[in-house]
Design a protein around this motif. Structure first.
Motif: not given
Ligand SMILES: Cc1cc2nc3c(=O)[nH]c(=O)nc-3n(C[C@H](O)[C@H](O)[C@H](O)COP(=O)(O)OP(=O)(O)OC[C@H]3O[C@@H](n4cnc5c(N)ncnc54)[C@H](O)[C@@H]3O)c2cc1C
Length: 465
Positions: A274-296
């Protein structure tokens, strides 16, 4: 049970000014009136008093008190341990107290003690506002708030109690009082985490935050990847901005839309965001986790009104199923704990059984451990191990898996648990451990407001001697 059959009749004769509805075992509608969310708990009260207002509450409290009857108080009826009902005694059913008054200018909402969160979220959502609650819409405001309130806005806005401004409470004496920072401040301190121990709350007033469209949905990986996903999550989340909430889950992907057919029924792990804000900001904030992991298997977060996101999983967990759960507060998640999560995640006994790790850092860490009755301000997560299934034949199996999972992880916990996610069979030591240093003060407040322990169908705090 013999006596309880006549209780509704006695109440009808004696409570002449009562404005609500009185239902006993002999009345039509009794099965509906006694039903609670968790079908594993099957209790038969002698009287269900569906109250119309605070005067009715006072009338029924006095009726039960003067006859020394067991008294339960039911808000949303959602409590896992079934603490909104009892055998033989009296249930005060608050479900008709549904008034909701939003003040968008003043950023407050005043709600009746029997509201469900989906009703409150819908009303505040019309103004692009919200107060933090849980992860489902069907949970009652009453029980969730009084126990603390952990959910998808916890990191951003704090616990539900951190947003409680005022409560109207009917005491064990029958007297109605207001509790706030300015009035009965000891009571106000105690009801922010101390559960239903101190009185019946007929209305709650909450502070509202600007939360309109949010980014919500899960990212899921195969359960075999628990070791890498959970290890990365435990490092990532505490450093993420407060606008980003995300609980970790072990689960089975439900066989329903919008989950793609090819991954339905697979055991999985992942993060519900749950991100309180816009889509681009959410993607940017989630990226460090997602980039460190295999394709979901699935990356599903998308924009939606917060009120809709709050109800999105309600249909997966309808009332009337079997539930058995245990909980713990957690400071750290060591590698040994990750290994156990991988093991028990792979052994989920039924489609709906699950484990959630809810973050309780961010804004929930702003108050200190003694500022409210809710003591675990230094914990970083609350874990719940939930065995769930519609079929009563599976009750023993889900209970066994839940207790085994809890036993394996408890050594890595902070000691106590979130009282709202405990069963009714965990004992008074466990309640004490959950309030730690606040227990003795709670017992003193209890002695002042409920010396006879009328309100004891809860995670009970006994009045100080
Ligand atoms: C499927 C599920 C999901 C959940 N998700 C979350 C979550 O995300 N976050 C979270 O924090 N909790 C969650 N919970 C736990 C929930 O907060 C508790 O079960 C809570 O007790 C439910 O409140 P209720 O009013 O529906 O319960 P009830 O069963 O009606 O009551 C529970 C207790 O609260 C007391 N009580 C209720 N209303 C009042 C009142 N107005 N005045 C005085 N006492 C009252 C009752 O006496 C009883 O002891 C969840 C529970 C379930 C079953």
């Amino acid at each position: 049970m013999g006596n309880s059959n006549g209780l509704a009749q006695v109440a009808r004769q004696e409570l002449s000014g009562f404005g609500g509805k009185l239902t006993g075992p002999e009345d039509p509608g009794y099965e509906e009136a006694r039903a609670i969310y968790n079908a594993m708990i099957d209790r038969r009260p002698g009287l269900v008093a569906t109250v119309a207002d605070a005067d009715d509450v006072a009338t029924v409290v006095s009726f039960a008190r003067d006859r020394d009857l067991v008294l339960a108080v039911r808000g949303g009826g959602h409590n896992g341990g079934g603490l909104g009902t009892c055998d033989d005694g009296v249930v005060i059913d608050l479900s008709a107290l549904k008034r909701i008054e939003v003040d968008p200018g003043g950023r407050t909402v005043k709600v009746g003690g029997g509201c469900l969160w989906k009703e409150v979220d819908a009303a505040t959502g019309e103004h692009g506002l919200a107060t933090p609650s849980g992860i489902l819409g069907t949970t009652g405001v009453g029980g969730l708030t009084l126990g603390g309130g952990i959910g998808q806005l916890t990191r951003t806005c704090g616990l539900t109690i951190d947003n409680l401004l005022e409560a109207e409470v009917v005491l064990a004496s029958g007297e109605p009082v207001r509790a706030s920072a300015a009035e009965n401040s000891d009571l106000f301190w105690a009801i922010r985490g101390g559960g239903g121990n101190f009185g019946v709350v007929t209305s709650f007033t909450f502070h509202l935050h600007e939360v309109g469209t949010v980014i919500a949905g899960p990212t899921l990986w195969p359960v075999e990847q628990v070791p890498e996903v959970l290890s990365a999550y435990r490092e990532f989340l505490p450093g993420a901005p407060r606008e980003l909430n995300g609980f970790f889950a072990n689960m089975t992907i439900p066989p329903v839309d919008p989950f793609p057919a090819e991954i339905q029924t697979r055991k999985a792990c992942g993060v519900f965001w749950r991100y309180v804000g816009g889509e681009d900001d959410a993607a940017r904030e989630m990226a460090p986790l997602l980039d460190a992991l295999p394709e979901p298997l699935l990356h599903g977060p998308q924009p939606m009104p917060h009120a809709d996101a709050q109800c999105a999983t309600d249909p997966l967990y309808p009332a009337g199923e079997q539930w058995y759960w245990r909980a713990d507060f957690v400071n750290r998640i060591p590698d040994e704990a990750v290994t156990e999560h991988a093991r028990y995640g792979a052994e989920l006994p039924t489609m709906k059984s699950t484990m959630h790790l809810y973050p309780i850092d961010g804004a929930a860490h702003d108050p200190g451990p003694e500022d409210t009755a809710w003591s675990y301000r230094d914990a970083n997560w609350g874990t719940v191990y939930a065995g769930v299934d519609p079929d009563p034949a599976n009750a023993a199996a889900i209970r066994r898996w839940c207790i085994d999972y809890f036993d394996a992880l408890h050594p890595y916990s902070a000691g106590g648990a979130y009282v709202n996610m405990m069963m009714d069979d965990e004992g008074s030591d466990r309640v004490r451990a959950s309030y730690r240093g606040n227990y003795d003060r709670l017992a003193r407040v209890k002695a002042e407001y409920d010396p006879g322990n009328i309100f004891r169908v809860n995670q009970n705090i006994e009045p100080a001697a």
